[in-house]
Design a protein around this motif. Structure first.
Motif, PDB file in Angstrom:
ATOM      1  N   PHE A   3      -3.352   3.638  -1.430  1.00  0.00           N
ATOM      2  CA  PHE A   3      -3.895   2.813  -2.506  1.00  0.00           C
ATOM      3  C   PHE A   3      -3.092   1.527  -2.624  1.00  0.00           C
ATOM      4  CE2 PHE A   3      -0.812   5.697  -4.421  1.00  0.00           C
ATOM      5  CZ  PHE A   3      -0.021   4.855  -5.192  1.00  0.00           C
ATOM      6  N   THR A  19       0.857  -1.180   0.000  1.00  0.00           N
ATOM      7  CA  THR A  19       0.000   0.000   0.000  1.00  0.00           C
ATOM      8  C   THR A  19       0.897   1.235   0.000  1.00  0.00           C
ATOM      9  OG1 THR A  19      -1.795  -1.078   1.219  1.00  0.00           O
ATOM     10  CG2 THR A  19      -1.760   1.322   1.254  1.00  0.00           C
ATOM     11  N   GLY A  64     -13.791   7.469  -3.848  1.00  0.00           N
ATOM     12  CA  GLY A  64     -13.107   6.269  -3.390  1.00  0.00           C
ATOM     13  C   GLY A  64     -12.871   5.194  -4.421  1.00  0.00           C
ATOM     14  N   GLN A  76      -5.794   1.131  -6.952  1.00  0.00           N
ATOM     15  CA  GLN A  76      -7.096   1.615  -6.516  1.00  0.00           C
ATOM     16  C   GLN A  76      -7.054   2.002  -5.044  1.00  0.00           C
ATOM     17  OE1 GLN A  76      -9.586  -1.864  -7.379  1.00  0.00           O
ATOM     18  NE2 GLN A  76      -9.889  -2.151  -5.194  1.00  0.00           N
ATOM     19  N   LEU A  77      -7.909   2.949  -4.678  1.00  0.00           N
ATOM     20  CA  LEU A  77      -7.949   3.464  -3.322  1.00  0.00           C
ATOM     21  C   LEU A  77      -8.328   2.367  -2.345  1.00  0.00           C
ATOM     22  CD1 LEU A  77      -9.690   6.890  -3.991  1.00  0.00           C
ATOM     23  CD2 LEU A  77      -7.262   6.416  -3.761  1.00  0.00           C
ATOM     24  N   THR A  78      -7.859   2.502  -1.109  1.00  0.00           N
ATOM     25  CA  THR A  78      -8.061   1.445  -0.127  1.00  0.00           C
ATOM     26  C   THR A  78      -9.423   1.503   0.551  1.00  0.00           C
ATOM     27  OG1 THR A  78      -6.952   2.853   1.503  1.00  0.00           O
ATOM     28  CG2 THR A  78      -5.613   1.217   0.361  1.00  0.00           C
ATOM     29  N   ALA A 102      -8.519  11.066   0.117  1.00  0.00           N
ATOM     30  CA  ALA A 102      -9.458  11.058  -1.000  1.00  0.00           C
ATOM     31  C   ALA A 102     -10.869  11.356  -0.515  1.00  0.00           C
ATOM     32  CB  ALA A 102      -9.422   9.713  -1.707  1.00  0.00           C
ATOM     33  N   ALA A 155      -9.928   7.741   1.839  1.00  0.00           N
ATOM     34  CA  ALA A 155      -8.742   6.890   1.698  1.00  0.00           C
ATOM     35  C   ALA A 155      -7.463   7.713   1.823  1.00  0.00           C
ATOM     36  CB  ALA A 155      -8.762   6.177   0.352  1.00  0.00           C
ATOM     37  N   THR A 156      -6.467   7.147   2.489  1.00  0.00           N
ATOM     38  CA  THR A 156      -5.167   7.795   2.613  1.00  0.00           C
ATOM     39  C   THR A 156      -4.086   7.040   1.850  1.00  0.00           C
ATOM     40  OG1 THR A 156      -4.723   6.605   4.671  1.00  0.00           O
ATOM     41  CG2 THR A 156      -5.726   8.790   4.859  1.00  0.00           C
ATOM     42  N   TYR A 164      -7.550  12.256  -8.484  1.00  0.00           N
ATOM     43  CA  TYR A 164      -8.699  11.864  -7.668  1.00  0.00           C
ATOM     44  C   TYR A 164      -9.307  13.079  -6.977  1.00  0.00           C
ATOM     45  CZ  TYR A 164      -5.408  12.117  -3.703  1.00  0.00           C
ATOM     46  OH  TYR A 164      -4.493  12.535  -2.760  1.00  0.00           O
ATOM     47  N   LEU A 221      -1.220   8.399  -0.148  1.00  0.00           N
ATOM     48  CA  LEU A 221      -1.614   9.539  -0.977  1.00  0.00           C
ATOM     49  C   LEU A 221      -1.150  10.844  -0.332  1.00  0.00           C
ATOM     50  CD1 LEU A 221      -5.286   8.444  -1.743  1.00  0.00           C
ATOM     51  CD2 LEU A 221      -3.406   8.535  -3.394  1.00  0.00           C
TER      52      LEU A 221
END
Length: 218
Positions: free
Chosen positions: A175, A133, A144, A165-167, A140, A172-173, A215, A136
């Motif tokens: 991906f 991971t 998301g 892709q975002l978590t 986000a 999300a902080t 994003y 970012l």
């Protein structure tokens, strides 16, 4: 008693007010002063003069030809690229960068964030274990899981296109990264310490990640 304009709350005298033109003009000038595009040589001169900025203030820095806006927390420059250091973690055991390099940069335009990330493995990089991971630059927004990023990665097995892709679906902080984990199937798998194309990362051999995307921020 002064009354105020409906949009910017600029004061102007009422008919019953005592006639004092200098005082009325000063009140109007003071109210308008913080609503104009202020001009300073640099950020230090701006901060020395504006000790208590309020959200929406705009200042032009002449030395760097930069427009700055106070967003309620800090002075920002829309569209200007800023460096950041991404985090790099794994699901089981976190990797350690060692003498590798991990760099990122981003630009904010309103609530849209553009970013780039480059990770180059070094001779003392430890790859950890489990899926990777990356962090970012700013959290986000609600889009998301709808957002995916693109990039490429290289291990000893060669270079591969990857998708990230975002978590989470909101806030999300970081991906996760997906790509070809084998040369025998077209299916994508979550990429981590095992590398891409069926071959693991190797120290100081040109193994890397390059990822970029856009994003909506929180």
């Amino acid at each position: 008693m002064a009354t105020y304009t409906p949009l910017s709350s600029l004061p102007y005298p009422a008919p019953a007010d005592v006639a004092d033109l200098p005082a009325h003009l000063k009140a109007l000038a003071d109210a308008a002063d913080g609503r104009t595009v202020l001009r300073f040589a640099d950020a230090a001169a701006r901060d020395a003069k504006i000790t208590a900025p309020v959200s929406g203030m705009v200042a032009w820095l002449t030395t760097s030809a930069l427009l700055t806006i106070y967003d309620g927390n800090a002075w920002i420059s829309p569209g200007v690229w800023t460096a950041y250091t991404p985090t790099w973690t794994a699901a089981t055991t976190n990797p350690t960068l060692g003498d590798g390099t991990l760099q990122g940069r981003y630009a904010l335009v309103g609530n849209t964030c553009h970013f780039q990330l480059v990770l180059a493995m070094g001779s003392t990089t430890a790859f950890g274990s489990g899926a990777y991971t990356f962090g970012l630059p700013v959290p986000a927004g609600a889009t998301g899981v709808l957002v995916q990023f693109v990039g490429n990665a290289a291990s000893t097995g060669g270079r591969a296109l990857v998708s990230a892709q975002l978590t989470s679906t909101s806030g999300a902080t970081g991906f996760t990264v997906w790509g070809p984990t084998s040369t025998s199937t077209p299916a994508l798998g979550q990429i981590g310490a095992t590398g891409v194309l069926g071959s693991a990362w190797a120290k100081d051999s040109g193994s890397f990640f390059r990822i970029s995307g856009t994003y909506e921020t929180a």
